[in-house]
Scaffold this motif. Structure first.
Motif, short mmCIF file in Angstrom:
data_model
loop_
_atom_site.label_atom_id
_atom_site.label_comp_id
_atom_site.label_asym_id
_atom_site.label_seq_id
_atom_site.Cartn_x
_atom_site.Cartn_y
_atom_site.Cartn_z
N ALA A 114 0.82 -1.21 0.00
CA ALA A 114 0.00 0.00 0.00
C ALA A 114 0.85 1.26 0.00
CB ALA A 114 -0.92 0.00 1.21
N VAL B 278 -10.97 0.91 -7.82
CA VAL B 278 -10.03 1.74 -7.05
C VAL B 278 -10.53 3.17 -6.95
CG1 VAL B 278 -7.69 2.64 -6.91
CG2 VAL B 278 -8.07 0.30 -7.69
N ASN C 295 -13.33 5.21 -4.54
CA ASN C 295 -13.13 5.63 -3.15
C ASN C 295 -11.79 6.33 -3.01
OD1 ASN C 295 -12.87 5.95 -0.41
ND2 ASN C 295 -13.20 3.81 0.11
N ASN D 222 -8.79 4.86 -1.22
CA ASN D 222 -7.98 3.78 -1.82
C ASN D 222 -6.60 4.25 -2.26
OD1 ASN D 222 -9.87 1.75 -1.47
ND2 ASN D 222 -10.85 2.11 -3.46
N LYS D 223 -6.40 5.56 -2.37
CA LYS D 223 -5.09 6.07 -2.76
C LYS D 223 -4.01 5.61 -1.78
CE LYS D 223 -2.76 10.32 -4.21
NZ LYS D 223 -2.90 11.78 -4.45
N LYS E 16 -4.35 2.78 0.10
CA LYS E 16 -4.58 1.38 0.42
C LYS E 16 -4.08 0.44 -0.67
CE LYS E 16 -8.81 2.30 3.10
NZ LYS E 16 -10.26 1.99 3.19
N VAL F 189 -5.50 -2.59 -2.98
CA VAL F 189 -6.83 -2.98 -3.46
C VAL F 189 -6.73 -4.27 -4.26
CG1 VAL F 189 -8.85 -2.25 -4.78
CG2 VAL F 189 -7.46 -0.53 -3.59
N GLY G 126 -3.32 1.44 -4.70
CA GLY G 126 -4.26 2.25 -5.46
C GLY G 126 -3.65 3.54 -5.99
N ARG G 127 -2.59 4.00 -5.35
CA ARG G 127 -2.04 5.32 -5.66
C ARG G 127 -1.64 5.51 -7.13
NH1 ARG G 127 3.29 7.74 -2.64
NH2 ARG G 127 3.57 9.58 -3.94
#
Length: 274
Positions: free
Chosen positions: A58, A129, A132, A135-136, A138, A140, A173-174
């Protein structure tokens, strides 16, 4: 006799483990190359481990991942060929534009800054992704149904399900947020110096049934690279989706990459010695 083999660095994208490159590495080894498929930052050596330790991947973004692979490339004894799929294809373009690598192949690459097309299928593929903002930060995972749409739409459902079980992992997610909003950021991590006149030759490959990195996106990247006098080629595969590097038709793509490298004077062996 032959001297050292030419290295090849394989870079995977979101949701596939680096082990997904194993058939490619076997083929490239047979052809005289010295391939490696380094893990992304935080990625564990196996699919099962990575799934159990999802939090470890993450938060990493395009710059951190590119820097990670830049160090890998710089650590090699010889200048490598760089082959990337999806976000690995974006990273391949960044590395090549920085003067790293003797040649690069970007297969169904994620969009770089300056690419304007935004097809609906791409939005739908990224929705798990992008829906939300949290999620950046997190990791996923995709469901089998989501993988089927994003990767396996051009292959039978049972094959898509097999690939999902064999290779899929949680991913940060980034990078998806960074690419999706690249054109709204003055200093986007998804920026590539497409005008670099001294970079190595670049091959862009597009699966024309790809939902995740649609053909229009790859063609737009190809047009951006036209700003450089360096060699840039585009090859489109009409009936292929985003799974083209891992599904049962992978060897046709790999064989084309090997043929293209040969036309650019890149052979598996670096040369001859007495």
């Amino acid at each position: 006799m032959a001297t050292s083999r030419v290295p090849v660095v394989f870079i995977h994208g979101l949701w596939l483990h680096s082990s997904s490159w194993e058939p490619w590495m076997d083929l490239f080894t047979e052809r005289g190359f010295d391939p490696i498929a380094p893990l992304w930052p935080g990625e564990a050596p196996t699919v099962a481990e990575t799934r159990r330790q999802a939090e470890n991947v993450a938060g990493y973004g395009i710059d951190e991942i590119t820097g990670h692979y830049a160090q890998v490339v710089k650590s090699l004894d010889a200048e490598p060929v760089i082959v990337g799929h999806s976000f690995g294809g974006l990273i391949t373009q960044k590395l090549l534009s920085l003067g790293l690598g003797r040649a690069g192949v970007a297969i169904d690459p994620a969009q770089i800054k300056g690419v304007k097309p935004l097809p609906f299928s791409q939005l739908r593929s990224g929705f798990p992704v992008l829906k939300n903002p949290a999620n950046k930060k997190k990791a996923v995972s995709l469901t089998a149904k989501q993988f089927r749409y994003a990767f396996g739409n051009a292959i039978p459902e049972n094959e898509s399900n097999r690939l999902f079980e064999e290779y899929t992992i949680p991913s940060p997610g980034r990078p998806l947020f960074e690419a999706a909003f690249a054109n709204f950021s003055r200093k986007s991590p998804a920026s590539v110096n497409t005008a670099n006149p001294t970079r190595g030759p670049l091959l862009l490959i597009s699966g024309q049934k790809d939902h995740t990195a649609p053909d229009a996106v790859t063609r737009a990247a190809y047009a951006l690279h036209a700003a450089s006098p360096a060699s840039t080629d585009l090859r489109q595969f009409a009936d292929r989706g985003h799974s083209l590097t891992v599904d049962d038709g992978w060897k046709g793509i790999a064989d084309y990459v090997l043929e293209w490298l040969s036309t650019k004077g890149v052979q598996g062996r670096a040369g001859m010695v007495d």
